[in-house]
Design an enzyme around this catalytic site. Structure first.
Site, short mmCIF file in Angstrom:
data_model
loop_
_atom_site.label_atom_id
_atom_site.label_comp_id
_atom_site.label_asym_id
_atom_site.label_seq_id
_atom_site.Cartn_x
_atom_site.Cartn_y
_atom_site.Cartn_z
N HIS A 149 38.15 38.69 30.29
CA HIS A 149 39.27 39.15 29.46
C HIS A 149 38.96 40.46 28.74
O HIS A 149 39.40 40.68 27.62
CB HIS A 149 39.69 38.06 28.47
CG HIS A 149 40.32 36.88 29.14
ND1 HIS A 149 40.40 35.63 28.56
CD2 HIS A 149 40.88 36.75 30.36
CE1 HIS A 149 40.99 34.80 29.42
NE2 HIS A 149 41.29 35.46 30.51
N HIS A 159 52.09 34.24 32.97
CA HIS A 159 51.67 32.89 33.36
C HIS A 159 52.91 32.03 33.20
O HIS A 159 53.12 31.38 32.18
CB HIS A 159 50.52 32.40 32.49
CG HIS A 159 49.26 33.19 32.68
ND1 HIS A 159 48.21 33.16 31.82
CD2 HIS A 159 48.88 34.04 33.67
CE1 HIS A 159 47.25 33.97 32.26
NE2 HIS A 159 47.64 34.50 33.38
N ASP A 161 43.14 45.00 36.21
CA ASP A 161 44.13 43.92 36.25
C ASP A 161 45.29 44.40 35.40
O ASP A 161 45.24 44.39 34.17
CB ASP A 161 43.50 42.63 35.69
CG ASP A 161 44.41 41.42 35.89
OD1 ASP A 161 45.64 41.60 36.03
OD2 ASP A 161 43.89 40.28 35.88
N GLU A 197 44.48 40.82 43.49
CA GLU A 197 45.60 39.96 43.07
C GLU A 197 46.93 40.54 43.52
O GLU A 197 47.27 41.68 43.18
CB GLU A 197 45.59 39.83 41.54
CG GLU A 197 46.75 39.02 40.99
CD GLU A 197 46.63 38.78 39.49
OE1 GLU A 197 45.95 39.56 38.79
OE2 GLU A 197 47.24 37.80 39.01
N ARG A 238 38.01 41.49 41.74
CA ARG A 238 39.17 40.58 41.80
C ARG A 238 40.28 41.34 42.50
O ARG A 238 40.47 42.55 42.26
CB ARG A 238 39.62 40.14 40.41
CG ARG A 238 40.86 39.26 40.43
CD ARG A 238 41.11 38.47 39.14
NE ARG A 238 41.42 39.27 37.98
CZ ARG A 238 40.57 39.57 37.00
NH1 ARG A 238 39.33 39.12 37.05
NH2 ARG A 238 40.95 40.31 35.98
N HIS A 254 37.62 31.27 37.55
CA HIS A 254 39.02 31.12 37.12
C HIS A 254 39.88 30.59 38.27
O HIS A 254 39.42 30.49 39.41
CB HIS A 254 39.58 32.45 36.59
CG HIS A 254 39.49 33.61 37.55
ND1 HIS A 254 40.35 33.77 38.60
CD2 HIS A 254 38.64 34.67 37.60
CE1 HIS A 254 40.05 34.88 39.25
NE2 HIS A 254 39.00 35.44 38.67
N ASP A 266 51.85 41.26 38.25
CA ASP A 266 50.47 40.95 37.86
C ASP A 266 49.58 41.31 39.05
O ASP A 266 49.55 40.59 40.04
CB ASP A 266 50.38 39.45 37.53
CG ASP A 266 49.02 39.05 36.98
OD1 ASP A 266 48.15 39.93 36.83
OD2 ASP A 266 48.83 37.84 36.72
N GLU A 270 44.80 35.38 43.41
CA GLU A 270 43.83 36.27 42.76
C GLU A 270 42.40 35.75 42.75
O GLU A 270 41.83 35.42 41.71
CB GLU A 270 44.28 36.53 41.32
CG GLU A 270 44.66 35.31 40.51
CD GLU A 270 45.07 35.70 39.09
OE1 GLU A 270 44.29 36.42 38.42
OE2 GLU A 270 46.14 35.26 38.64
N ASP A 287 56.21 46.95 6.40
CA ASP A 287 57.51 46.70 7.04
C ASP A 287 57.44 46.94 8.55
O ASP A 287 58.47 47.17 9.18
CB ASP A 287 58.62 47.54 6.38
CG ASP A 287 58.40 49.03 6.59
OD1 ASP A 287 57.29 49.40 7.04
OD2 ASP A 287 59.32 49.81 6.29
N HIS A 289 48.86 31.31 39.77
CA HIS A 289 49.75 30.78 38.72
C HIS A 289 51.17 31.25 39.01
O HIS A 289 51.37 32.28 39.67
CB HIS A 289 49.28 31.23 37.33
CG HIS A 289 49.12 32.72 37.15
ND1 HIS A 289 50.18 33.56 36.92
CD2 HIS A 289 48.02 33.52 37.19
CE1 HIS A 289 49.73 34.82 36.81
NE2 HIS A 289 48.43 34.82 36.97
N1 GLY Z 1 46.52 39.21 34.24
C1 GLY Z 1 46.36 37.87 33.95
C2 GLY Z 1 46.10 37.09 35.14
O1 GLY Z 1 45.72 37.61 36.16
O2 GLY Z 1 46.28 35.91 35.14
MN MN Z 2 46.14 39.59 36.66
MN MN Z 3 47.25 36.57 37.34
#
Ligand code: GLY
Ligand code: MN
Ligand code: MN
Length: 431
Positions: A246, A366, A263, A399, A397, A355, A274, A384, A41, A359
């Site tokens: 990921h 996203h 991230d 962002e 990275r 990548h 983000d 990013e 449940d 976005h």
């Molecule tokens: N955290 C997902 C992205 O950077 O798109």
């Molecule tokens: Mn991100």
């Molecule tokens: Mn992102």
């Protein structure tokens, strides 16, 4: 509710913008999301349908919003149907919205219980020609699980087979892509909460700490500030893990001399932040790490200048690719032969930066929004860039989330440390 709700004027305005896009004698129906089961449940935490939330501010399961701008009886042009609250529900789950509370939240004057839905909806459908229904349209959506909206589409088409059916998704995407000042305030709060988490982590990180301990530091800071938690599964990646795009296991121990890529973003009132930051585990970048870091940072800063009204995301991504190519040549990760012989469909820089750069972000991380249409003021994008060198255990990275303006942009993360010196300074002056 742990967040300060948006003023109802925001939702009144959102519905008014939608009405302008509807043809004559249209009706639009938007359903809440299901409460998703786990096992036995158990349930996942409820997350309502973002389109319905955008138009109503109602954050409650089973709700249905009906908008029929040309219906003859004015009181039925906007209706919210809610799960009826009663004493039993109040004891077990806490009270659901009363009709008065729903009106106060949404500005919708007519609020009815779900038991009345079929009869009232039939009345409205008798005058409607075109029915706008909601589907989860996103290039990366996995539509295996049926939503309340998709069940409703089947039922509706069966009951009313000769109406014209249309997708509301493209209209919602255009509306939601441009954020109102109230929405931007919510996103700023999500970014400010994320900042608090990052500063806490700069104080906490050292060799020997586990990635999941870093995750816990963020969560502590987020939840105590009114966030429901992470906007998405956080990536806390030491050393080589940063090259696994990921990676969300967050289970390893941080090593002296490694970098840690994070991230992470906070959710606040259904809106999202983000952020990506990459820091040296021991508080000092090596010379090589610093060179790569500064290359990513240069691309980030220049990319922000390219996200301007009138540009499109595919064109922008081509331009950012050129910036990245320049930096990779500078780092001697590529040479001119690599560029000369590259496959235009998969340019050489993609080996180290595989990548996208930006976005839409908003109610979804996203977020919805047609990337082939021109960028407009009020849109919010991530920026990013990253460089991932598997052979060197380096994955960097960075962002930030920025708002496009008529001239230039506003960086919602301008207060979050980004320059390498600032990060080293904070990490080395901690108590
Ligand atoms: N955290 C997902 C992205 O950077 O798109
Ligand atoms: Mn991100
Ligand atoms: Mn992102």
């Amino acid at each position: 509710m742990r967040y300060k709700p948006l003023d109802k004027e925001v939702f009144i305005n959102n519905r008014s913008r939608l009405r302008k896009l509807l043809p004559k004698n249209a009706v639009a129906v938007l359903n809440a999301n299901d409460i998703m089961p786990t096992n036995a449940d158990g349930n996942m935490r409820f997350r309502t349908n973002n389109d319905q939330y955008y138009l109503s501010g109602v954050d409650q399961e089973e709700s249905i919003l009906v908008i029929a701008p040309d219906f003859p009886n004015e009181s039925l042009r906007e209706i919210l149907f809610l799960k009826e609250t009663n004493d039993e529900i109040a004891i077990w789950e806490g009270a659901k919205l009363t009709r008065e509370q729903a009106t106060k939240r949404s500005g919708v004057q007519t609020v009815k219980w779900l038991s009345e839905f079929e009869k009232v909806f039939r009345t409205i459908m008798m005058e409607a020609d075109t029915v706008f229904l909601n589907t989860n349209e996103h290039i990366r959506a996995v539509p295996d699980v049926e939503t309340r909206d998709s069940r409703f589409i089947k039922e509706c088409r069966q009951q009313y087979p000769l109406h014209n059916y249309r997708r509301i998704a493209p209209l919602m995407h255009d509306l939601r892509a441009v954020k109102s000042p109230g929405e931007l305030d919510m996103m700023q709060t999500a970014c400010d909460i994320t900042e608090k988490g990052f500063r806490r982590v700069l104080n906490f990180t050292k060799p020997g700490v586990k990635e999941y301990e870093v995750e816990a530091e963020y969560l502590h800071e987020f939840v105590r500030r009114g966030s429901r938690g992470f906007a998405y599964d956080p990536i806390i990646a030491g050393g080589f893990n940063a090259c696994v795009l990921h990676y969300t296991d967050n289970s390893m121990e941080l090593q002296d001399g490694d970098l840690m890529l994070m991230d992470v973003g906070a959710e606040y009132g259904n809106y999202n932040a983000d952020m990506s930051r990459t820091i040296p585990v021991n508080g000092r970048f090596t010379e090589r790490q610093r060179k790569v870091y500064d290359a990513v940072l240069r691309v980030m800063k220049e990319a922000m200048q390219l996200l301007t009204p009138g540009n499109t995301i595919p064109e922008y991504h081509r331009e950012v690719g050129k910036l990245m190519e320049r930096e990779l040549l500078g780092l001697k990760l590529l040479d001119t032969t690599d560029i000369r012989t590259q496959n235009p469909e998969w340019p050489a820089y993609k080996k180290f930066f595989m990548h996208g750069t930006s976005h839409h972000i908003g109610l979804d991380v996203h977020d919805v929004g047609n990337i082939y249409k021109e960028i407009k003021p009020g849109m919010v994008f991530t920026v990013e860039p990253g460089i991932y060198i598997r052979e060197e255990n380096i994955g960097i990275r960075l962002e930030n989330d920025i708002v496009i303006r008529e001239n230039g942009f506003t960086d919602l993360m301008e207060n979050i440390p980004l320059e390498a010196e600032e990060i080293e300074e904070i990490m080395n002056s901690r108590s």
